[in-house]
Design an enzyme around this catalytic site. Structure first.
Site, PDB file in Angstrom:
ATOM      1  N   PRO A   1     160.400  84.503  81.699  1.00 55.59           N
ATOM      2  CG  PRO A   1     161.406  83.274  80.019  1.00 55.59           C
ATOM      3  CD  PRO A   1     160.632  84.516  80.266  1.00 55.59           C
ATOM      4  CD  GLU A   2     160.595  86.178  87.761  1.00 51.43           C
ATOM      5  OE1 GLU A   2     161.101  86.105  88.885  1.00 51.43           O
ATOM      6  OE2 GLU A   2     159.430  86.566  87.573  1.00 51.43           O
TER       7      GLU A   2
END
Ligand SMILES: [Zn+2]
Length: 289
Positions: free
Chosen positions: A2-3
């Site tokens: 996840p960014e």
């Protein structure tokens, strides 16, 4: 992994269901306890499982915010303190009335921390690969790497910060992709969005940072911020194990021009992959120079 947009999605969902609530009890999985007993620190960093339970039980949730790829939960129990969470590779939060309501078996089987709220609902943290992190801190300063993070990409001064870092001796001769994936240069941009931004800008990921003009660097920064915002709007990207707190996933991956592609979505040339900062970097040898 996840960014920024995926973490923002989680924060926006946890916030309305948790603020003002009190944590009545905390459960920690046997897997974490065993890891602690064998001297490892799976998920809970620098805190024993019992201490973690003790610190959080009875605390009220005052705020839930995102800072770069971290989730900051401000808690109060006599004094205010922080629970800082990083989702790692596959961390996911679920807001459910029972663990059986977690949508997919693979997430259900890897629940490691459960916060029971005073309305009877649970905030459950599942992490299949256990690269996620939780820290209990008095302030950010208790974990110094947090203080080194670049400003939020949408904040005033973030672009000036980016230019200053990118042009510093540390990054000047490094590949541009390595610079923009570094959280001290830009906050929250990892492999996915760095790949997409460089493709949109037609910049080769290995090009030395110093060989990009200031004007192009500014445009690149703007492209990154734009893509991050687009992805927030799309609910993030669903890459392997990212889910939001209802077990749903975003649709940004449908708009990718380069990440995960075998051929260029503009010219059809076969894409190439190089390793930069130990991450696989996909690019189009015809479009990106
Ligand atoms: Zn191309």
């Amino acid at each position: 992994m996840p960014e920024l947009p995926e973490v923002e999605g989680v924060v926006r969902q946890i916030r309305p269901v948790s603020i003002g609530k009190r944590i009545v009890s905390v459960d920690v999985s046997d897997t974490i306890r065993k890891s602690k007993n064998s001297g490892k620190q799976a998920i809970l960093k620098r805190i024993e499982a019992d201490d973690f339970q003790e610190r959080l039980s009875g605390a009220q949730i005052l705020a839930v915010e995102r800072r770069s790829k971290y989730i900051y939960v401000t808690l109060k129990k006599e004094q205010e303190f922080l629970l800082v969470n990083h989702l790692g590779m596959s961390g996911a939060w679920f807001f459910v009335d029972s663990l059986l309501s977690i949508p997919e078996d693979k997430f259900r089987r890897h629940v490691h921390v459960v916060l029971t709220l005073d309305d009877g609902n649970l905030l459950a943290f599942s992490d299949i690969r256990r690269f996620g992190e939780m820290r209990v801190l008095k302030t950010e300063a208790d974990f110094p790497p947090l203080l080194l993070m670049a400003p939020e990409p949408f904040a005033d001064g973030a672009m000036e910060w980016f230019l200053q870092q990118a042009e510093s001796p540390k990054f000047r001769n490094k590949p541009i992709k390595e610079a923009i994936m570094d959280g001290t240069v830009i906050s929250g941009c990892g492999n996915i969005y760095a790949t997409e931004a460089l493709f949109r800008m037609k910049i080769h990921p290995k090009r030395a940072t110093s060989r990009i003009s200031r004007k192009r660097k500014i445009e690149l920064f703007q492209a990154i911020a734009e893509i991050l915002l687009e992805s927030i709007e799309a609910g993030g990207s669903t890459i392997s194990d990212y889910r939001n707190i209802n077990g749903e996933s975003g649709s940004m991956q449908d708009r990718f021009g380069m990440y995960g592609k075998k051929t260029c979505t503009i010219c059809g040339t076969s894409t190439k992959t190089v390793k930069i900062a130990s991450r696989a970097s996909v690019y189009c040898p015809a479009c990106q120079k």
